[in-house]
Design a protein around this motif. Structure first.
Motif, PDB file in Angstrom:
ATOM      1  N   ALA A 136       0.803  -1.217   0.000  1.00  0.00           N
ATOM      2  CA  ALA A 136       0.000   0.000   0.000  1.00  0.00           C
ATOM      3  C   ALA A 136       0.837   1.268   0.000  1.00  0.00           C
ATOM      4  N   GLY A 137       2.102   1.177   0.416  1.00  0.00           N
ATOM      5  CA  GLY A 137       2.928   2.374   0.553  1.00  0.00           C
ATOM      6  C   GLY A 137       3.816   2.698  -0.626  1.00  0.00           C
ATOM      7  N   VAL A 138       3.663   1.996  -1.745  1.00  0.00           N
ATOM      8  CA  VAL A 138       4.511   2.265  -2.914  1.00  0.00           C
ATOM      9  C   VAL A 138       4.364   3.723  -3.347  1.00  0.00           C
ATOM     10  N   GLY A 139       5.484   4.401  -3.507  1.00  0.00           N
ATOM     11  CA  GLY A 139       5.482   5.787  -3.957  1.00  0.00           C
ATOM     12  C   GLY A 139       5.473   6.815  -2.843  1.00  0.00           C
ATOM     13  N   THR A 140       5.349   6.390  -1.578  1.00  0.00           N
ATOM     14  CA  THR A 140       5.353   7.340  -0.464  1.00  0.00           C
ATOM     15  C   THR A 140       6.771   7.561   0.052  1.00  0.00           C
ATOM     16  N   ARG A 141       6.933   8.637   0.800  1.00  0.00           N
ATOM     17  CA  ARG A 141       8.221   8.919   1.446  1.00  0.00           C
ATOM     18  C   ARG A 141       8.106   8.950   2.968  1.00  0.00           C
ATOM     19  N   ASN A 142       6.899   9.146   3.472  1.00  0.00           N
ATOM     20  CA  ASN A 142       6.679   9.171   4.922  1.00  0.00           C
ATOM     21  C   ASN A 142       5.491   8.271   5.245  1.00  0.00           C
ATOM     22  N   MET A 143       5.790   7.074   5.707  1.00  0.00           N
ATOM     23  CA  MET A 143       4.779   6.048   5.908  1.00  0.00           C
ATOM     24  C   MET A 143       5.009   5.344   7.238  1.00  0.00           C
ATOM     25  N   ILE A 144       3.919   4.965   7.891  1.00  0.00           N
ATOM     26  CA  ILE A 144       3.989   4.198   9.136  1.00  0.00           C
ATOM     27  C   ILE A 144       3.226   2.897   8.929  1.00  0.00           C
ATOM     28  N   PHE A 145       3.807   1.797   9.359  1.00  0.00           N
ATOM     29  CA  PHE A 145       3.105   0.516   9.355  1.00  0.00           C
ATOM     30  C   PHE A 145       2.850   0.099  10.793  1.00  0.00           C
TER      31      PHE A 145
END
Length: 322
Positions: free
Chosen positions: A126-135
């Motif tokens: 789901a985070g492809v292409g993001t730079r600031n992500m939390i899982f």
């Protein structure tokens, strides 16, 4: 010849060794996977892991580029040591990377399971292409993996993201050794604790909930049984998920205010029980978070679903090459 990545997942009950092939620009094809019970003796486990990987490489006939290892913390990712995880008794200061890297001669990385899953969602989910992500794990426990400014952030000594320890209420279900914690409210074990308390109250009034019809069933309550009862309209079960959802929103608001992410990905129970959790969590998040921070942040379930574990250690391997 194919360029391969190897992933090693070490758990309290089982280990898994996986091979994958990188797909451009982001993605990976799973080529083979072998699972086996985790040997109690660490050196025996490491030897078996290496032997299984050797056999997989022979079967696939490719060229190994990197190895990634996912394991429950605490650990020292820089030195490659496992530091006495609670689910791995006897694994005290075990040097994991050195023997594996010496045998296979390729870059080898080690990350805790939350960080590994964060990398997997960032690279393949789901985070492809993001730079600031939390899982967020939201499974057996509650932990976070942080992707900040396009890099995995593990902290000074690999303790970043231990949000399950954060106290949300003075009292409440126990998680991460602390009552009223984020993990206490938002984990499988926490939901069971909430369910047992609700069941005891309901049984005392002669109104047993659908997930526990008698006192003899109190020790057999599971998060799955509570969710099934909630979907069937049981009021006590719905109240439990409402409580978990509100506390989830409260915990998320802290992350939004402090880290200003563009995406929060939540796995396991949230992904499976989104219909019970999302609306109330979002309402609490809107009440608690800074509007300017919240307006640029999305909250979504895991894009990889139940397969996130298969991709996690492979993503650690790929990260060694970035």
């Amino acid at each position: 010849m194919m360029t391969l990545l190897a992933g090693i997942d070490i758990g309290g009950t089982k280990c898994a060794v996986t091979l994958g092939r990188r797909l451009a620009p982001t993605g990976i094809a799973l080529l083979g996977k072998v699972q086996f019970p985790t040997p109690k003796e660490p050196l025996q486990a490491i030897a078996e892991i290496m032997n299984v990987l050797e056999k997989l490489l022979v079967e696939q006939g490719g060229s190994l580029a990197a190895i990634g290892i996912s394991c429950g913390g605490p650990l020292d990712s820089k030195r490659g040591f496992i530091l006495s995880p609670p689910n791995l008794p006897g694994w005290d200061h075990i040097n994991l990377i050195a023997p594996i890297q010496e045998r296979f001669g390729v870059p080898t990385g080690l990350q805790n399971d939350a960080n590994a899953c964060a990398l997997a969602e960032w690279r393949y989910g789901a985070g492809v292409g993001t730079r600031n992500m939390i899982f967020l794990t939201f499974g057996t426990g509650m932990g976070a993996g942080l992707i900040l400014d396009g890099k995995l952030y593990a902290g000074t000594n690999d303790m970043a993201g231990e949000i399950g320890h954060m106290r949300l209420e003075p009292t409440g279900p126990v998680g991460y050794g602390k009552s009223g914690s984020f993990e206490g409210f938002c984990s499988g074990g926490g939901i069971v604790q909430l369910g047992r308390q609700k069941a005891m109250e309901a049984l005392a009034l002669g109104q047993p909930p659908g997930y526990c019809l008698s006192e003899s069933q109190l020790d057999w309550i599971t998060a799955q049984k509570i969710s099934e009862a909630a979907h069937a309209g049981d009021d006590s079960a719905l109240q439990i998920f409402h409580t978990a959802a509100v506390q989830l929103g409260r915990g998320l608001s802290v992350l939004v205010d402090i880290l200003n992410p563009e995406l929060i990905v939540i796995g396991s129970i949230y992904a499976r029980q989104r219909s019970l959790l999302e609306a109330y969590a979002w309402q609490e998040l809107q009440r608690e978070a800074l509007p300017l921070a919240l307006q640029v942040c999305r909250v979504v379930p895991s894009g990889l679903g139940d397969q996130v574990g298969d991709y996690a250690s492979l993503s650690v391997a790929e990260y060694q090459l970035m």
